[in-house]
Design a protein around this motif. Structure first.
Motif, short mmCIF file in Angstrom:
data_model
loop_
_atom_site.label_atom_id
_atom_site.label_comp_id
_atom_site.label_asym_id
_atom_site.label_seq_id
_atom_site.Cartn_x
_atom_site.Cartn_y
_atom_site.Cartn_z
N ASN A 261 -57.85 -34.32 1.97
CA ASN A 261 -58.49 -33.35 1.08
C ASN A 261 -58.60 -32.00 1.79
N PRO A 262 -58.08 -30.93 1.18
CA PRO A 262 -58.15 -29.61 1.84
C PRO A 262 -59.57 -29.18 2.19
N GLN A 263 -60.56 -29.67 1.44
CA GLN A 263 -61.94 -29.27 1.71
C GLN A 263 -62.46 -29.84 3.03
N LYS A 270 -62.95 -18.26 6.13
CA LYS A 270 -61.92 -17.22 6.16
C LYS A 270 -60.51 -17.79 6.35
N LEU A 271 -60.39 -19.11 6.35
CA LEU A 271 -59.11 -19.76 6.59
C LEU A 271 -58.79 -20.75 5.47
N PHE A 272 -57.51 -20.92 5.17
CA PHE A 272 -57.09 -22.09 4.39
C PHE A 272 -56.19 -22.93 5.30
N TYR A 273 -56.40 -24.23 5.26
CA TYR A 273 -55.79 -25.15 6.23
C TYR A 273 -54.61 -25.86 5.57
N THR A 301 -52.50 -37.99 -8.45
CA THR A 301 -53.75 -38.64 -8.83
C THR A 301 -54.96 -37.88 -8.31
N SER A 302 -54.80 -37.25 -7.13
CA SER A 302 -55.92 -36.50 -6.55
C SER A 302 -56.18 -35.19 -7.29
N GLY A 303 -55.32 -34.84 -8.23
CA GLY A 303 -55.51 -33.63 -9.01
C GLY A 303 -54.87 -32.39 -8.43
N ARG A 304 -54.12 -32.54 -7.36
CA ARG A 304 -53.48 -31.37 -6.75
C ARG A 304 -52.17 -31.05 -7.46
N ASN A 404 -58.52 -24.99 -2.61
CA ASN A 404 -57.46 -25.75 -3.25
C ASN A 404 -56.09 -25.39 -2.68
N LEU A 405 -55.23 -26.41 -2.58
CA LEU A 405 -53.87 -26.21 -2.08
C LEU A 405 -52.89 -27.00 -2.93
N GLY A 406 -51.82 -26.36 -3.36
CA GLY A 406 -50.73 -27.07 -4.02
C GLY A 406 -49.84 -27.75 -2.99
#
Length: 764
Positions: A261-263, A270-273, A301-304, A404-406
């Motif tokens: 999970n990206p969260q 300040k970052l997206f992982y 299924t995870s909604g991404r 959120n990340l695609g």
């Protein structure tokens, strides 16, 4: 006088005098560089330009006008006396205060005194003194009033310093100024004047290398100007940036990592992982397709948002490329990039727009510097990047907000540099990029990037489609994969070939003697001279020959030789022409204008047409036939192609209307074994038609062996060809009205006797 001190770090140069660990000036010479030193030089240059003096190429000697003005103002008097020099400096350089005049005068006096002690006469001392005074006025007047102040002025000297230059610069250093000498050629010249390094310190830093060729303050200025231009390109920078792969636990379980999970990947707002990885090969063949499907299904299924690609990224259509805004032939990369930036506008998501702009600028600048692309190539790449971004943006970034990340899953890897640049661009945006190249033998990924994390496995698996539905999965057993590996060992570079191993081939006509026709006619193509396999394509040596005349006028022997050839061939043409007026019944005759556009076959339109006859053939054979039809057009083999109206359409209609027996023979053609044969017998005055010539040329390109038996020696299909296609052999006397038996009944049947064999013995 202020003493010279040593620095602890390069930034010490920029400390005010009263904050320095030891109160003093810094005088250093630099003979090499590393990234830290190059950064320091830029900063020091910028400081010296604003608050000091930059000397490029040395200090020119005073001109006659300079000397005349000095003498007019100061007279010719010279005394080797500190008080005299201090009074002179007050008059000559009135902006200096008393302390500065005294410091410079004392320093000049001590310098000249050393020269006197070394035996220099007063005339020399006077000349040096006047030179110093002129240099101080014309080169250093802007900094003399700053000497010894808390914010010390800077001198930056580029080049090989002379003795007098070194002496004056040392005078100024002692009076209160920092100095840096850039010596691109090293220390050897400098040490001639200062063997003990009394005037300056040599900078010693780890990992220093010689200055690169072409490095200069001019290039430093250009870099700084470029950076200012780049800031204009980037505009307002995004509030967040990518933290790519740094959050991975071990990098050994990437199929699990991408599902994280990206969260939960990090807590810095300040970052997206994101993830940017490639897996080459497979760890286990048996469950790999299932692993791919499970990955896709879990992410969905995870909604991404997920995109799975298993073919080359589609070429942008003319409508898509025309929709990209651009300028008119910019002269610089900065202008080119600026012209394309409006295409990335995103009023609904300003943060995503800023991320896209930064990534686009970074990738385009790297493309220019790393790959050496010219402006035309860069413009093409920019158009592709924007078209592809517009294609995938609605899925990957719909309603995007942190964290959120695609996910972009790419099976097969980047097929070219444009695709590689697009994934580099995408990897700096909030999206996970997962590249899979399971086939180690046929797949090459062009992507190289410092951000990319790659894992390699030795096992290889050929899988063409990314399974996004469980019904698409095909799982192989251990025995199945073992058999495939054995195939690779047996049939790769061994001279042994598996049935239908290759799907691409090119035919080349063999130049043979007459005697060799019978020999090679019977052999598999892989046993012929010049047979070759290169990568995934076969070069097939074929016979395309005309035999004119009859040896010794021996008709029975001639007929028997024809029977021998028919023993290897199921096809014979004895009725000339083969295709005559009945070609008017060709169902393609009036519709081929739909199948050609700008000289190129419209393959999809051909294959989807209701009258297309070859749809039941193996797909690779259909492509092979259409390839050769395109080649027949491109090479303009038939006279009048793209010159006389309708010839090219006739070629297409004839090639698409072969008889069923011929089609079946092409279907079973294995490019590494025996190729199809055709015998064309022309004993009378009837001439082959243009359609006959088209079919024969087409079959030759496909890979047929074709022999024309022409006892009369008349012209046959060659009169329709633009260039020499047939290898003609003169067998003997020309004979007319020979009665040939029905040779079709000998097709595929061996001949017991060979009375015609003497025909092919070499002449004495």
């Amino acid at each position: 006088m202020i003493e010279h001190k040593k620095i602890n770090q390069l930034d010490d140069f920029f400390c005010p005098l009263n904050q320095r660990r030891e109160k003093g000036v810094y005088f250093y010479r630099i003979n090499g560089c590393n990234p830290e030193i190059r950064s320091f030089i830029r900063k020091y240059y910028d400081t010296a330009r604003q608050h000091g003096v930059v000397l490029e190429g040395g200090i020119a000697n005073p001109t006659n006008q300079n000397l005349a003005y000095y003498q007019e103002q100061m007279g010719a008097e010279f005394r080797m006396n500190g008080d005299f020099m201090e009074r002179s400096l007050k008059k000559w350089l009135p902006r200096m205060n008393s302390e500065q005049c005294q410091a410079v005068a004392n320093s000049v006096y001590q310098t000249l005194d050393v020269l006197r002690q070394n035996g220099k006469p007063e005339s020399v001392l006077k000349n040096v003194y006047i030179k110093f005074m002129c240099w101080l006025y014309y080169k250093f007047e802007r900094i003399v009033s700053l000497l010894g102040t808390d914010n010390l002025p800077k001198i930056l000297y580029e080049g090989t310093v002379t003795n007098h230059e070194l002496l004056l610069i040392s005078v100024l250093a002692h009076a209160g100024c920092d100095v840096v000498l850039l010596q691109y050629q090293g220390d050897s010249e400098y040490l001639k004047y200062d063997a003990g390094s009394k005037f300056s310190e040599k900078l010693e830093f780890p990992n220093m290398k010689p200055f690169p060729d072409g490095y200069s303050l001019k290039t430093v200025r250009q870099e700084m100007q470029d950076e200012l231009s780049r800031k204009r390109l980037y505009g307002t920078l995004p509030d967040v940036q990518n933290c790519t792969n740094a959050w991975l636990a071990s990098g050994e379980k990437l199929f699990d990592d991408i599902k994280t999970n990206p969260q939960t990947r990090g807590d810095n707002q300040k970052l997206f992982y994101n993830l940017f990885c490639r897996i080459e090969g497979v760890e286990q063949k048996q469950n790999y397709p299932n692993l791919l499907y499970q990955l896709y299904d879990d992410l969905k299924t995870s909604g991404r948002p997920v995109i799975a690609v298993d073919t080359a990224l589609p070429e942008p259509s003319p409508a898509e490329t025309n929709a990209v805004m651009r300028g008119n032939q910019p002269a610089k990369i900065d202008n080119l990039i600026m012209d394309f930036l409006p295409n990335l506008k995103n009023p609904a998501n300003l943060q995503l727009e800023r991320l896209a702009v930064k990534s686009f600028v970074d990738v385009m600048l790297e493309a220019e510097h790393k790959y050496g692309m010219n402006l035309n190539q860069l413009s093409t790449c920019a158009i592709y990047l924007i078209c592809w971004f517009r294609k995938y943006q609605p899925v990957l970034f719909h309603g995007w907000k942190l964290p959120n990340l695609g996910c972009f899953l790419y099976l097969g890897g980047c097929r070219n540099e444009k695709e590689a640049l697009f994934l580099k661009f995408l990897a700096r945006l909030p999206v996970d990029i997962f590249i899979l190249t399971p086939d180690l033998t046929n797949q090459k990924c062009y992507l190289e990037d410092d951000l990319l994390y790659a894992v390699h496995y030795d096992e290889s698996l050929d899988i063409a489609k990314f399974p996004t539905d469980i019904s698409e999965i095909r799982l192989g057993t251990t025995a199945y994969h073992a058999e495939r590996e054995l195939d690779t060992i047996l049939y790769q570079d061994s001279g042994i070939y598996r049935n239908q191993q290759y799907s691409k081939a090119s035919a080349v006509t063999l130049q043979t003697t007459l005697e060799e026709i019978s020999l090679y006619w019977k052999e598999e193509v892989n046993m012929r001279p010049n047979f070759m396999v290169s990568h995934d394509a076969v070069m097939i040596p074929v016979i395309f020959a005309k035999v004119s005349g009859v040896k010794d006028s021996d008709i029975p022997a001639y007929q028997n030789w024809a029977r021998e050839l028919m023993a290897e061939s199921p096809f014979i043409i004895q009725r000339v022409p083969y295709i005559g007026n009945h070609n008017m019944m060709n169902p393609f005759r009036n519709i081929t204008t739909e199948f050609l556009m700008n000289g190129k076959l419209q393959r999809d339109r051909i294959k989807n047409h209701e009258k297309y006859k070859y749809g039941f053939l193996r797909n690779e054979i259909q492509e092979h036939m259409l390839d050769k039809l395109q080649l027949l057009l491109d090479q303009r083999i038939i006279k009048g192609t793209f010159e006389n109206q309708g010839v090219e359409f006739l070629i297409v209609s004839v090639a698409l209307n072969l008889d069923i027996p011929l089609i079946r023979e092409i279907q079973k053609f294995d490019f590494t074994k025996k190729n199809p044969k055709l015998l064309y017998v022309m004993t009378g005055e009837n001439m082959p038609s243009q359609e006959d010539a088209i079919i024969m040329a087409f079959l030759n390109l496909i890979g047929f062996d074709i022999v024309f038996l022409v006892p009369t020696g008349y012209q046959c299909v060659e009169r329709y060809y633009q260039k020499t296609m047939l290898e003609e052999h003169q067998a003997g006397e020309y004979l007319y009205n020979i009665k040939m038996p029905n040779l079709q009944k000998y097709a595929g049947k061996p001949v017991k006797t060979n009375p015609f064999s003497n025909l092919f013995k070499k002449r004495s």
